[in-house]
Design an enzyme around this catalytic site. Structure first.
Site, PDB file in Angstrom:
ATOM      1  N   HIS A 268       0.844  -1.202   0.000  1.00 40.66           N
ATOM      2  CA  HIS A 268       0.000   0.000   0.000  1.00 40.66           C
ATOM      3  C   HIS A 268       0.871   1.240   0.000  1.00 40.66           C
ATOM      4  O   HIS A 268       1.893   1.269   0.678  1.00 40.66           O
ATOM      5  CB  HIS A 268      -0.935   0.019   1.228  1.00 40.66           C
ATOM      6  CG  HIS A 268      -2.103   0.921   1.041  1.00 40.66           C
ATOM      7  ND1 HIS A 268      -2.043   2.262   1.302  1.00 40.66           N
ATOM      8  CD2 HIS A 268      -3.351   0.665   0.573  1.00 40.66           C
ATOM      9  CE1 HIS A 268      -3.212   2.800   1.009  1.00 40.66           C
ATOM     10  NE2 HIS A 268      -4.019   1.867   0.561  1.00 40.66           N
ATOM     11  N   ASP A 319      -7.837  -5.208  -0.536  1.00 45.03           N
ATOM     12  CA  ASP A 319      -8.340  -5.801  -1.775  1.00 45.03           C
ATOM     13  C   ASP A 319      -8.126  -7.307  -1.850  1.00 45.03           C
ATOM     14  O   ASP A 319      -8.867  -8.019  -2.519  1.00 45.03           O
ATOM     15  CB  ASP A 319      -7.701  -5.119  -2.989  1.00 45.03           C
ATOM     16  CG  ASP A 319      -8.290  -3.746  -3.208  1.00 45.03           C
ATOM     17  OD1 ASP A 319      -9.497  -3.596  -3.022  1.00 45.03           O
ATOM     18  OD2 ASP A 319      -7.532  -2.823  -3.540  1.00 45.03           O
TER      19      ASP A 319
HETATM   20  N1  COA Z   1       4.028  -7.396  -4.929  1.00 44.43           N
HETATM   21  C1  COA Z   1       5.351  -7.546  -4.978  1.00 44.43           C
HETATM   22  N2  COA Z   1       6.214  -6.573  -4.654  1.00 44.43           N
HETATM   23  C2  COA Z   1       5.703  -5.408  -4.261  1.00 44.43           C
HETATM   24  C3  COA Z   1       4.309  -5.179  -4.163  1.00 44.43           C
HETATM   25  C4  COA Z   1       3.476  -6.245  -4.517  1.00 44.43           C
HETATM   26  N3  COA Z   1       2.152  -6.110  -4.481  1.00 44.43           N
HETATM   27  N4  COA Z   1       4.087  -3.923  -3.733  1.00 44.43           N
HETATM   28  C5  COA Z   1       5.293  -3.364  -3.553  1.00 44.43           C
HETATM   29  N5  COA Z   1       6.257  -4.271  -3.868  1.00 44.43           N
HETATM   30  C6  COA Z   1       7.680  -4.080  -3.783  1.00 44.43           C
HETATM   31  C7  COA Z   1       8.214  -3.282  -4.953  1.00 44.43           C
HETATM   32  O1  COA Z   1       8.522  -4.119  -6.049  1.00 44.43           O
HETATM   33  C8  COA Z   1       9.436  -2.680  -4.333  1.00 44.43           C
HETATM   34  O2  COA Z   1      10.425  -3.676  -4.237  1.00 44.43           O
HETATM   35  P1  COA Z   1      11.968  -3.357  -4.474  1.00 44.43           P
HETATM   36  O3  COA Z   1      12.291  -2.325  -3.402  1.00 44.43           O
HETATM   37  O4  COA Z   1      12.617  -4.658  -4.286  1.00 44.43           O
HETATM   38  O5  COA Z   1      12.044  -2.795  -5.858  1.00 44.43           O
HETATM   39  C9  COA Z   1       8.975  -2.362  -2.922  1.00 44.43           C
HETATM   40  O6  COA Z   1       7.947  -3.285  -2.638  1.00 44.43           O
HETATM   41  C10 COA Z   1       8.433  -0.937  -2.758  1.00 44.43           C
HETATM   42  O7  COA Z   1       7.541  -0.704  -3.819  1.00 44.43           O
HETATM   43  P2  COA Z   1       6.903   0.710  -4.165  1.00 44.43           P
HETATM   44  O8  COA Z   1       6.486   0.720  -5.595  1.00 44.43           O
HETATM   45  O9  COA Z   1       7.787   1.802  -3.682  1.00 44.43           O
HETATM   46  O10 COA Z   1       5.658   0.680  -3.265  1.00 44.43           O
HETATM   47  P3  COA Z   1       4.501   1.677  -3.414  1.00 44.43           P
HETATM   48  O11 COA Z   1       4.208   2.122  -2.053  1.00 44.43           O
HETATM   49  O12 COA Z   1       4.730   2.707  -4.419  1.00 44.43           O
HETATM   50  O13 COA Z   1       3.352   0.732  -4.005  1.00 44.43           O
HETATM   51  C11 COA Z   1       1.251  -0.099  -4.524  1.00 44.43           C
HETATM   52  C12 COA Z   1       2.068   0.744  -3.559  1.00 44.43           C
HETATM   53  C13 COA Z   1      -0.158  -0.276  -3.942  1.00 44.43           C
HETATM   54  C14 COA Z   1       1.136   0.607  -5.893  1.00 44.43           C
HETATM   55  C15 COA Z   1       1.927  -1.466  -4.692  1.00 44.43           C
HETATM   56  O14 COA Z   1       2.094  -2.090  -3.451  1.00 44.43           O
HETATM   57  C16 COA Z   1       1.201  -2.361  -5.662  1.00 44.43           C
HETATM   58  O15 COA Z   1       1.349  -2.245  -6.884  1.00 44.43           O
HETATM   59  N6  COA Z   1       0.369  -3.313  -5.131  1.00 44.43           N
HETATM   60  C17 COA Z   1      -0.378  -4.205  -5.952  1.00 44.43           C
HETATM   61  C18 COA Z   1      -1.669  -3.543  -6.396  1.00 44.43           C
HETATM   62  C19 COA Z   1      -2.683  -3.413  -5.286  1.00 44.43           C
HETATM   63  O16 COA Z   1      -2.913  -4.349  -4.534  1.00 44.43           O
HETATM   64  N7  COA Z   1      -3.308  -2.249  -5.230  1.00 44.43           N
HETATM   65  C20 COA Z   1      -4.332  -1.967  -4.259  1.00 44.43           C
HETATM   66  C21 COA Z   1      -3.864  -1.009  -3.230  1.00 44.43           C
HETATM   67  S1  COA Z   1      -5.130  -0.818  -1.986  1.00 44.43           S
END
Ligand code: COA
Length: 383
Positions: A268, A319
């Site tokens: 998240h 979710d």
């Molecule tokens: N699966 C695998 N790895 C994940 C992940 C996931 N769902 N979410 C984050 N990561 C990893 C990233 O690859 C990154 O890894 P790294 O440091 O080795 O490169 C690290 O965690 C940080 O990721 P980052 O993109 O900075 O996190 P964020 O805070 O920007 O991402 C989301 C937030 C929600 C966009 C992300 O977690 C995601 O895409 N989740 C899946 C979609 C989802 O469930 N959305 C609903 C949100 S309520």
């Protein structure tokens, strides 16, 4: 000093408006550090333990939880509005069967504005009537959409059932069990509101032009549809469609992570610890999954949780469980995001009314980075 110098010296663009405080609200607060979600002063777990979805909506619209009398009156009005103009039912019938429910919901909510006698009236009384009507109509749209697409007759709401139970009844045609009602009401409550997220901001921007509620809600719906916002619950359940049994989970998830793919329903942007909504919905997911036919799904989901935590240290978000709960309730996957939108409609409506009550046109500016001082040449002289 010319315009160019003024612009370059004084403007810094904040990409994505991250950490920009764009307004004041009494509606909710998201504490990403401690993993807390607060609706109008109440921790979400307090409301989950002691209030229904309708009570929580009342709280966000009026600032206080309702008394029994107020709730009864609210509920009667809400259920009475769970019906659609016949023209909108016709519109659902005419829509291409391939249309995603979110597209149909957005288009139908926009159309509802043309049939609403209060559409152009922004008085408090008219806004309350429209808010009740819109909350009732959006969820009815989803139930009716499914029935029409299945070639089944649409059903009228049952005044003896609560809001969430009525939706399940109108969608499936049977009365949900106590456990199903509890799980679905909680799911709706947890999706109701979440601070100044993209769709809520979009709805407030539209409301700030003093456009009508239907237009502001349509903006919210269009924004929620994007894959970076709503939609993760539909994709989270895909995991379980792509494996045959629990023995394939490790290979599947490890394969995804090794390829740098994201596991939907995990992580998240705001919560740096566990999503408090996920914690609450998980309990309900496991209760529903006590059914024999859902035991394998529960086992697979628990293994996915373990693996993603072990390999990446990332928690599931709301979710992940929302997908599981909706699947267990017999809701077809294409409707998952639309149901999220129906719950969030109540939050958008609270924000739209808060915006109307103390309005200032939302009109930020941008940092111009294009060329300057170009001379316009007549068309025939351009190379
Ligand atoms: N699966 C695998 N790895 C994940 C992940 C996931 N769902 N979410 C984050 N990561 C990893 C990233 O690859 C990154 O890894 P790294 O440091 O080795 O490169 C690290 O965690 C940080 O990721 P980052 O993109 O900075 O996190 P964020 O805070 O920007 O991402 C989301 C937030 C929600 C966009 C992300 O977690 C995601 O895409 N989740 C899946 C979609 C989802 O469930 N959305 C609903 C949100 S309520």
């Amino acid at each position: 000093m010319n315009m160019k110098n003024q612009t370059m010296e004084h403007v810094v663009a904040i990409r994505g408006l991250e950490n920009v405080v764009a307004g004041e609200t009494k509606i909710s607060y998201v504490d990403g550090v401690d993993g807390r979600l607060i609706y109008a002063g109440y921790e979400i777990r307090e409301l989950a333990a002691h209030a229904s979805f309708a009570e929580t909506v009342y709280l966000l619209w009026h600032g206080e939880l309702p008394t029994r009398e107020q709730l009864d009156a609210f509920h009667i009005r809400l259920v009475a509005e769970m019906r659609l103009p016949s023209q909108v039912i016709e519109m659902i019938k005419l829509a291409p069967p391939s249309a995603h429910p979110m597209d149909l919901l957005r288009t139908a909510v926009s159309a509802l504005g043309m049939y609403d006698p209060d559409a152009a009236d922004r008085s408090d009384e008219a806004c309350e009537r429209k808010a009740i009507r819109l909350l009732a109509q959006t969820i009815t749209l989803v139930a009716d959409m499914h029935r029409v697409r299945q070639g089944l007759p649409v059903l009228s709401a049952d005044t003896k059932l609560g809001f969430g139970a009525n939706f399940l009844y109108m969608l499936r045609g049977d009365s949900p069990s106590e456990a199903e009602q509890t799980a679905f009401e909680l799911l709706l409550m947890l999706h109701l509101e979440h601070g100044l997220n993209a769709s809520t901001f979009a709805a407030r921007v539209t409301a700030s032009t003093l456009s009508d509620m239907h237009a502001a809600l349509t903006s919210g719906l269009g924004t929620l549809k994007g894959p970076l916002h709503g939609g993760a619950s539909e994709r989270a359940i895909d995991i379980f469609e792509n494996v045959n049994d629990i023995d394939e989970i490790d290979e599947y998830i490890e394969g995804m992570l090794n390829e740098g793919k994201r596991v939907m329903g995990f992580g998240h942007r705001v919560y740096k610890t566990e999503d408090p909504r996920a914690r609450l919905l998980r309990e309900q997911a496991w209760i529903l999954c006590q059914r024999t036919d859902l035991a394998e799904l529960a086992a697979q989901a628990k293994r996915v949780e373990q693996l993603v935590m072990e390999k990446k240290g990332i928690y599931p978000n709301v979710d992940f469980y929302s997908g599981i709960v909706q699947h267990a309730l017999g809701i077809p996957k294409p409707y998952f995001t639309a149901i999220f939108a129906c719950a969030r409609t109540a939050g958008w409506l609270a924000h739209i009314r808060e915006q109307y009550a103390d309005n200032r046109l939302i009109r930020p500016t941008s940092h111009y980075i294009g060329p300057w001082d170009k001379v316009a040449v007549p068309i025939d002289e351009r190379g």
